[in-house]
Design an enzyme around this catalytic site. Sequence first.
Site, mmCIF file in Angstrom:
data_model
loop_
_atom_site.group_PDB
_atom_site.id
_atom_site.type_symbol
_atom_site.label_atom_id
_atom_site.label_comp_id
_atom_site.label_asym_id
_atom_site.label_seq_id
_atom_site.Cartn_x
_atom_site.Cartn_y
_atom_site.Cartn_z
ATOM 1 N N LEU A 140 0.864 -1.173 0.000
ATOM 2 C CA LEU A 140 0.000 0.000 0.000
ATOM 3 C C LEU A 140 0.906 1.230 0.000
ATOM 4 O O LEU A 140 1.967 1.220 0.629
ATOM 5 C CB LEU A 140 -0.891 0.032 1.247
ATOM 6 C CG LEU A 140 -1.932 -1.080 1.408
ATOM 7 C CD1 LEU A 140 -2.650 -0.926 2.752
ATOM 8 C CD2 LEU A 140 -2.934 -1.072 0.274
ATOM 9 N N ASP A 141 0.478 2.290 -0.684
ATOM 10 C CA ASP A 141 1.234 3.535 -0.646
ATOM 11 C C ASP A 141 1.354 4.034 0.789
ATOM 12 O O ASP A 141 0.511 3.722 1.639
ATOM 13 C CB ASP A 141 0.541 4.602 -1.487
ATOM 14 C CG ASP A 141 0.514 4.262 -2.972
ATOM 15 O OD1 ASP A 141 1.325 3.419 -3.402
ATOM 16 O OD2 ASP A 141 -0.341 4.830 -3.679
ATOM 17 N N ARG A 142 2.361 4.844 1.035
ATOM 18 C CA ARG A 142 2.593 5.373 2.387
ATOM 19 C C ARG A 142 1.314 5.961 2.989
ATOM 20 O O ARG A 142 0.969 5.698 4.148
ATOM 21 C CB ARG A 142 3.672 6.458 2.337
ATOM 22 C CG ARG A 142 3.903 7.144 3.682
ATOM 23 C CD ARG A 142 4.466 8.555 3.482
ATOM 24 N NE ARG A 142 5.853 8.512 3.079
ATOM 25 C CZ ARG A 142 6.895 8.577 3.915
ATOM 26 N NH1 ARG A 142 6.678 8.677 5.224
ATOM 27 N NH2 ARG A 142 8.122 8.545 3.459
ATOM 28 N N ARG A 169 -5.171 5.556 -8.010
ATOM 29 C CA ARG A 169 -5.034 7.005 -8.067
ATOM 30 C C ARG A 169 -4.867 7.477 -9.514
ATOM 31 O O ARG A 169 -5.488 8.471 -9.937
ATOM 32 C CB ARG A 169 -3.859 7.441 -7.209
ATOM 33 C CG ARG A 169 -4.028 7.042 -5.744
ATOM 34 C CD ARG A 169 -2.723 7.048 -4.986
ATOM 35 N NE ARG A 169 -2.197 8.398 -4.827
ATOM 36 C CZ ARG A 169 -0.972 8.655 -4.375
ATOM 37 N NH1 ARG A 169 -0.145 7.666 -4.066
ATOM 38 N NH2 ARG A 169 -0.562 9.908 -4.257
#
Length: 299
Positions: free
Chosen positions: A127-129, A228
Amino acid sequence: MIEVPDSAAGERLDVFLAGSVGSRAKAQKLIDAGLVRVDGKPKQKRFTLQGGETIEVEAAPEGPKVDVPPAQFEIAYEDERLIVVNKPAGVVVHPGVGNREGTLVQALAGRVAGGTDPDRPGVVHRLDRDTSGLLVLARDEETLFALQEALRRRDVTREYLALVEGRPSAKRGTIDAPLGRDRRVRTKMSTDTDDPHDAITHFETEQALPDDTLLRVTLETGRTHQIRAHLLAIGHPVAGDPEYGHAGRHGLSRQFLHAHRLAFKHPETGAPMELRAPLPEDLVRALRQASGERADHSA
């Protein structure tokens, strides 16, 4: 080691390297410090790539050690084979350029394992930060392989809640658009790319709001920044997204993206696993604001 694809022919070295190290400025600093070699030889930042080269990037000398607090997380499920973590926003999954300490796998040291990369033990997916929610990690080599195979077969369901700007023209749909490094901004993923990779995202309206829409989004593939970039591509960026949308929308300090449901078969027993993580408080507040509700309901 970074292999330069043929599609990168004609790019400057610093521009190409920015996609791997995080920014063009950082790439230039590494090149100027003599820490970058192309086919074994140092090159200037303006060097033009031909495609097919191999780039080596040495680690920059370490400065004074800064104490980084261990990553915070919640365990949603754990057994002898795997761990499912509810990751808060702000936590990086594994060490990488610019994030050597304070990562999730370091906080789980001794409890996750598997794979050839010492920086990514047990990592099945990421997962992205600043994306919160559920991810599964393996505790041994056999489990890691089984979960990665299930992911490749698309037998793992990863469902997200995403608040997006505006309202999609259909209540549900599929975005089937290849993604790769953006031609102009190498730190971003885009449909405008010279190195496209298949990417498929499904979405369905969960709640229509005055100026936004809460979507349930399911990944069929797992490209970097896929949700995104895909939602931006159809004109409905994720609310609060500083890279692909507009920062600060509805008081958000990060993108409104939360991995709220994870489903798969247990790699050892075959039992169906389904876990859910509620929206964290910052996203609950943003959703109230987007709905036109007052954040304070006290009398």
